[in-house]
Write a protein that holds these residues in place. Structure first.
Motif, PDB file in Angstrom:
ATOM      1  N   ARG A 494       0.829  -1.200   0.000  1.00 16.65           N
ATOM      2  CA  ARG A 494       0.000   0.000   0.000  1.00 16.65           C
ATOM      3  C   ARG A 494       0.870   1.259   0.000  1.00 16.65           C
ATOM      4  O   ARG A 494       0.587   2.224  -0.715  1.00 16.65           O
ATOM      5  CB  ARG A 494      -0.909  -0.008   1.229  1.00 16.65           C
ATOM      6  CG  ARG A 494      -1.939   1.136   1.266  1.00 16.65           C
ATOM      7  CD  ARG A 494      -2.933   0.892   2.380  1.00 16.65           C
ATOM      8  NE  ARG A 494      -2.270   0.686   3.663  1.00 16.65           N
ATOM      9  CZ  ARG A 494      -2.832   0.105   4.704  1.00 16.65           C
ATOM     10  NH1 ARG A 494      -4.074  -0.356   4.634  1.00 16.65           N
ATOM     11  NH2 ARG A 494      -2.160  -0.033   5.837  1.00 16.65           N
ATOM     12  N   ALA A 495       1.948   1.241   0.775  1.00 17.22           N
ATOM     13  CA  ALA A 495       2.851   2.386   0.796  1.00 17.22           C
ATOM     14  C   ALA A 495       3.494   2.599  -0.574  1.00 17.22           C
ATOM     15  O   ALA A 495       3.601   3.735  -1.057  1.00 17.22           O
ATOM     16  CB  ALA A 495       3.934   2.172   1.849  1.00 17.22           C
ATOM     17  N   ALA A 496       3.894   1.516  -1.228  1.00 18.02           N
ATOM     18  CA  ALA A 496       4.512   1.618  -2.549  1.00 18.02           C
ATOM     19  C   ALA A 496       3.515   2.114  -3.588  1.00 18.02           C
ATOM     20  O   ALA A 496       3.872   2.905  -4.470  1.00 18.02           O
ATOM     21  CB  ALA A 496       5.073   0.263  -2.957  1.00 18.02           C
ATOM     22  N   ASP A 500       5.518   8.393  -4.513  1.00 21.86           N
ATOM     23  CA  ASP A 500       6.060   8.946  -5.753  1.00 21.86           C
ATOM     24  C   ASP A 500       7.340   8.226  -6.183  1.00 21.86           C
ATOM     25  O   ASP A 500       7.793   8.387  -7.316  1.00 21.86           O
ATOM     26  CB  ASP A 500       6.352  10.437  -5.564  1.00 21.86           C
ATOM     27  CG  ASP A 500       5.084  11.224  -5.261  1.00 21.86           C
ATOM     28  OD1 ASP A 500       4.219  11.322  -6.151  1.00 21.86           O
ATOM     29  OD2 ASP A 500       4.958  11.711  -4.116  1.00 21.86           O
ATOM     30  N   ALA A 501       7.939   7.467  -5.291  1.00 19.81           N
ATOM     31  CA  ALA A 501       9.084   6.609  -5.590  1.00 19.81           C
ATOM     32  C   ALA A 501       9.162   5.561  -4.494  1.00 19.81           C
ATOM     33  O   ALA A 501       8.697   5.782  -3.369  1.00 19.81           O
ATOM     34  CB  ALA A 501      10.376   7.406  -5.659  1.00 19.81           C
ATOM     35  N   THR A 502       9.728   4.410  -4.825  1.00 20.79           N
ATOM     36  CA  THR A 502       9.840   3.318  -3.855  1.00 20.79           C
ATOM     37  C   THR A 502      11.263   2.796  -3.827  1.00 20.79           C
ATOM     38  O   THR A 502      11.870   2.543  -4.877  1.00 20.79           O
ATOM     39  CB  THR A 502       8.884   2.166  -4.220  1.00 20.79           C
ATOM     40  OG1 THR A 502       7.534   2.648  -4.191  1.00 20.79           O
ATOM     41  CG2 THR A 502       9.030   1.017  -3.240  1.00 20.79           C
ATOM     42  N   ASN A 537       5.667  -4.254  -8.509  1.00 26.65           N
ATOM     43  CA  ASN A 537       4.459  -4.208  -9.335  1.00 26.65           C
ATOM     44  C   ASN A 537       3.484  -3.173  -8.823  1.00 26.65           C
ATOM     45  O   ASN A 537       2.878  -2.414  -9.600  1.00 26.65           O
ATOM     46  CB  ASN A 537       3.807  -5.587  -9.380  1.00 26.65           C
ATOM     47  CG  ASN A 537       2.592  -5.617 -10.276  1.00 26.65           C
ATOM     48  OD1 ASN A 537       1.450  -5.543  -9.821  1.00 26.65           O
ATOM     49  ND2 ASN A 537       2.835  -5.720 -11.587  1.00 26.65           N
ATOM     50  N   ALA A 538       3.325  -3.091  -7.512  1.00 30.30           N
ATOM     51  CA  ALA A 538       2.413  -2.099  -6.939  1.00 30.30           C
ATOM     52  C   ALA A 538       2.948  -0.684  -7.113  1.00 30.30           C
ATOM     53  O   ALA A 538       2.182   0.266  -7.316  1.00 30.30           O
ATOM     54  CB  ALA A 538       2.208  -2.394  -5.448  1.00 30.30           C
ATOM     55  N   ALA A 539       4.260  -0.543  -7.081  1.00 29.02           N
ATOM     56  CA  ALA A 539       4.865   0.791  -7.110  1.00 29.02           C
ATOM     57  C   ALA A 539       4.854   1.424  -8.484  1.00 29.02           C
ATOM     58  O   ALA A 539       4.945   2.652  -8.598  1.00 29.02           O
ATOM     59  CB  ALA A 539       6.302   0.705  -6.607  1.00 29.02           C
ATOM     60  N   LYS A 542       2.832   4.841  -9.832  1.00 26.13           N
ATOM     61  CA  LYS A 542       3.169   6.258  -9.767  1.00 26.13           C
ATOM     62  C   LYS A 542       4.631   6.588 -10.056  1.00 26.13           C
ATOM     63  O   LYS A 542       4.919   7.627 -10.641  1.00 26.13           O
ATOM     64  CB  LYS A 542       2.820   6.818  -8.382  1.00 26.13           C
ATOM     65  CG  LYS A 542       1.334   6.918  -8.102  1.00 26.13           C
ATOM     66  CD  LYS A 542       1.069   7.654  -6.811  1.00 26.13           C
ATOM     67  CE  LYS A 542       1.445   9.128  -6.892  1.00 26.13           C
ATOM     68  NZ  LYS A 542       1.080   9.869  -5.672  1.00 26.13           N
ATOM     69  N   GLY A 543       5.552   5.777  -9.600  1.00 21.14           N
ATOM     70  CA  GLY A 543       6.931   6.239  -9.689  1.00 21.14           C
ATOM     71  C   GLY A 543       7.965   5.143  -9.807  1.00 21.14           C
ATOM     72  O   GLY A 543       7.617   3.957  -9.889  1.00 21.14           O
ATOM     73  N   PRO A 544       9.246   5.545  -9.834  1.00 19.65           N
ATOM     74  CA  PRO A 544      10.344   4.607 -10.039  1.00 19.65           C
ATOM     75  C   PRO A 544      10.545   3.675  -8.854  1.00 19.65           C
ATOM     76  O   PRO A 544      10.168   3.991  -7.723  1.00 19.65           O
ATOM     77  CB  PRO A 544      11.554   5.516 -10.236  1.00 19.65           C
ATOM     78  CG  PRO A 544      11.198   6.765  -9.504  1.00 19.65           C
ATOM     79  CD  PRO A 544       9.717   6.928  -9.665  1.00 19.65           C
TER      80      PRO A 544
END
Length: 804
Positions: A494-496, A500-502, A537-539, A542-544
């Motif tokens: 959920r956080a990822a 905006d990046a993970t 996959n979840a991240a 939105k971002g890299p």
């Protein structure tokens, strides 16, 4: 968010509060003798007008047999009637003063010492000046701690065993798989520990030159297996293993760093290892110890056993079914001067009584040991260092160096420049954005300092480092490196998804690799791969996605390298106390990474191709075993030795080579060597090769100048790596071998010039199957760069003409 184990400001207050104005006294202090009720004038070994050799002999001759034996363990008892105090020889300083070994300790008076990155990470910097500076910083802190009665003066570091197999549990302690790199690391680190500024460390009587602290190159020799179990089918440990090694591999690989450490680093101690070498315990092998280290390489110092090695000969190896006295005699006759632990102390008197050794053998060992303590100022003090104290431990200069070392050692393995997202992240854009920081190492502290550690000045975790650049959403996702707790995964996903990046922090730790524990495979442990896939996959909404790996040994990241959801992969090794800030600075482009892998990263099936017990470096055709290390392995890999990306692009250009060929002349009584060639190889020169010992070999007879151009948009370092290839067709010659490296800073759009001044005999030689170090005649190739397109590889022909 984690807090520092010892906040920096609190540490300074503790240091100031506990500062001692009275520096630890040296042995030959008249006031000290007066306090003991003795007159120092009665003891000639304290007469500073006499040479060290006379003083040491006088000290040893003053002892009776039982007193001599009592000084030959790591806890030397001292001799009260002579005013000689007890001394603990065992302190460690692998990457900072350590609490391993009872010679050093921490408490409220000295709460910590700077913890630098582990050697495998520091080696990745390929920066000899950095290695020297770290040694100097550690020895300064060691001297300060000695003044405060918190450390000895003899430090059993560094570990310079070459990494032969990716499963070895002690890779994190070493400088990697290349003997030349390991040797250069040893020379510089040892010089940093030992050399006293303002003295000439390379001329005069090296047996008496002063030492800052005493270093020890270990573990000699052919030691690179600890406790390996091949999926339950085979169990082998270092206490019982015999490393069956060819003379070719001994000279070329296993002994080479030790030879460089002794000859070029002038180390004052070498430690022999537990294992047997070709059936003989390393600590009882006269040829390996007295014959090679002392007589051939001319050691100026003492030889010490790894702890309990002599006892291991009796209890575990049962070598020759010796009784303790026989084992002690074998070791002392072989040239072992000091026993870590108690076998010498317990059995030497009886060994002499049985006539198995002479008392003079003990005298010689004691003189080797005490000569080192004389050179350290143990008896007379050292004016250069007597004022060092708390202010010199955990200083800002040293913590800054630890941060710089971590940044220099970080290796950028993957960076998808074809994707919309890739590193570095823009600090300005992320000032008000959110980064998901997940994984078992996301909030790492003790993990970063690995083993043989002390108490660090402080910790800066990855979580803390990244929080200086952006808003951080932290979810561990995994309780530990096995990643088996499913309940923690969903919050990380959920956080990822919302970030905006993970950044995913994974890898291994001391539960997977350490002294006494080799790996069965080179995979990421447990369910880490599944966890990474799910988060990545979840991240991607939105971002890299950036994956950061902590490990000493290589791990199989083939799936991560090809996964389109993962934009970048960073290897941080074990980056020390400042590691979290270093990683953050690299991710956000405040620092442009330039580290290079000091070991090859293999595909996972490598471990099925040969057992750890196979010591041979070259391929074994009969058994179907592949070669080892970049020098001999030509199978599939993920990343080669020397791999490392940058945020900018570099180009190499050959400026000049002072000589594109060298000519060597053999004398009347010198002969050509005959080499073996592959069937169908080009016709060899009439004189195939010459023994290097028969040639005039001059430093600087090869000079190669390279222009390094930064054609990108970001300032950065570049490691220029220089390899040699022997003439085509020589059977058993390495694929290539590293002969030089330099790290150079180049501004964006700028140019730097790098000059390699080489010795052709050292840089172009190979080791024959009969263990001659030989210079082959014919067309050699000099290669600049490790790989394309990351490096612009240049091949330079270089001819060697040998005339009889």
């Amino acid at each position: 968010m984690a807090t520092s184990a010892i906040p920096y400001t609190l540490l300074l207050l503790l240091c100031l509060a506990s500062f001692k104005t009275s520096i630890a006294t040296h042995v030959c202090d008249p006031q000290r003798y007066q306090q003991l009720g003795l007159n120092m004038r009665n003891f000639p070994f304290c007469d500073i007008t006499k040479p060290y050799s006379e003083r040491v002999k006088s000290l040893v001759d003053s002892m009776v047999l039982s007193e001599k034996a009592a000084q030959l363990g790591n806890n030397a008892d001292g001799v009260p009637r002579l005013g000689l105090p007890s001394y603990n020889w065992w302190s460690e300083a692998l990457h900072g003063v350590s609490y391993v070994g009872s010679g050093s300790h921490f408490d409220s008076a000295v709460p910590g010492a700077t913890s630098f990155p582990l050697p495998i990470t520091t080696a990745a910097a390929f920066n000899e000046l950095l290695w020297l500076n770290i040694g100097q910083a550690i020895s300064t802190e060691a001297r300060a701690m000695n003044n405060l009665n918190h450390a000895g003066l003899t430090f059993w570091s560094p570990n310079i065993n070459v990494v032969r197999d990716p499963r070895w549990g002690r890779i994190l302690e070493t400088p990697g798989e290349d003997p030349y790199t390991v040797g250069r690391y040893a020379v510089n680190f040892v010089r940093g520990l030992q050399d006293v500024e303002g003295t000439n460390a390379t001329s005069g009587d090296l047996n008496t030159r002063p030492l800052k602290v005493s270093a020890c190159c270990k573990h000699y020799a052919a030691y690179d297996l600890d406790n390996w179990s091949s999926f339950g089918n085979l169990a082998v440990d270092r206490f019982h293993f015999s490393a069956n090694v060819t003379e070719q591999d001994m000279v070329e690989t296993f002994q080479k760093p030790f030879e460089m450490c002794v000859k070029d680093g002038d180390v004052s101690s070498v430690m022999c290892s537990y294992n047997n070498v070709n059936g003989i315990p390393a600590c009882a092998d006269t040829r390996l110890l007295k014959g090679t280290i002392r007589d051939e390489w001319n050691l100026h110092g003492y030889i010490v056993a790894d702890c309990d090695s002599v006892e291991t000969m009796v209890d575990d190896q049962k070598w020759l079914n010796d009784e303790p006295e026989n084992a002690v005699a074998q070791a002392m006759r072989a040239g072992l001067d000091l026993d870590c632990m108690t076998y010498y102390k317990n059995f030497l008197v009886n060994t002499v009584a049985k006539g198995l050794i002479k008392e003079r053998d003990m005298d010689n060992a004691l003189m080797n040991n005490y000569m080192v303590l004389m050179r350290l100022g143990y008896f007379d003090g050292s004016a250069n260092y007597e004022k060092l104290g708390n202010a010199d431990i955990c200083s800002k200069a040293h913590t800054d160096l630890a941060l710089d070392a971590a940044k220099q050692g970080i290796v950028l393995l993957k960076n998808r420049k074809t994707h919309d997202f890739f590193l570095p992240l823009d600090p300005q854009q992320f000032k008000n954005k959110q980064i998901a920081v997940v994984g078992p190492h996301a909030n790492a502290t003790t993990v970063m300092i690995g083993n043989y550690a002390g108490v660090p000045c402080r910790y800066v975790s990855p979580l803390q480092g990244l929080a200086t650049y952006a808003n951080v959403q932290y979810q561990t996702g995994c309780a530990d490196v096995m990643c088996k707790n499913d309940s923690l995964v969903w919050p990380a996903l959920r956080a990822a998804r919302d970030a905006d990046a993970t950044v995913i922090f994974v890898g291994i730790d001391l539960t997977v690799e350490h002294e006494g524990l080799d790996r069965e495979d080179i995979e990421l442990p447990g369910y880490q791969n599944q966890f990474i896939r799910q988060v990545a996959n979840a991240a991607t909404v939105k971002g890299p996605v950036v994956v950061v790996i902590f490990s000493g040994g290589p791990v199989n990241v083939a799936a991560l390298e090809t996964n389109p959801d993962i934009d970048a992969i960073i290897w941080a090794g074990y980056p020390g106390e400042e590691g979290g800030q270093a990683i953050a600075d690299v991710i956000f482009g405040v620092y442009n990474p330039a580290g290079r892998l000091p070991v090859t990263w293999y595909t996972g099936d490598y471990v099925w191709k040969l057992p750890m017990t196979s010591m041979q470096l070259r391929p074994d055709v009969n058994l179907g075993y592949p070669g080892r290390t970049y020098k001999f392995y030509n199978g599939p890999i993920i990343y080669p030795f020397g791999h490392g990306l940058s945020y900018t692009d570099f180009q190499y250009e050959l400026v000049s080579s002072a000589t594109m060929s060298v000519e060597k002349q053999l004398g009347l009584v010198q002969h050509c060597l005959t080499l073996n060639y592959i069937k169908g190889a080009p016709a060899p020169p009439p004189c195939n090769a010459a023994n290097v010992d028969d040639l005039e070999c001059l430093d600087g007879d090869m000079s190669i100048v390279i222009k390094v151009k930064n054609v990108g948009k970001m300032d950065g370092d570049n490691v220029v790596m220089l390899y040699s290839q022997a003439p085509q067709g020589i059977l058993g010659a390495p694929i290539k071998q590293l002969i030089g490296f330099q790290r150079v800073f180049v501004k964006a759009g700028g140019i730097a010039t790098v000059t390699f001044s080489l010795n052709s005999c050292k840089s172009l030689s190979i080791v024959t199957d009969t263990a001659y170090v030989a210079l082959p005649a014919g067309k050699h190739t000099i290669i600049v760069g490790t790989e394309a397109p990351e490096d612009t590889v240049i091949s330079i022909p270089f001819n060697v003409d040998i005339r009889k």
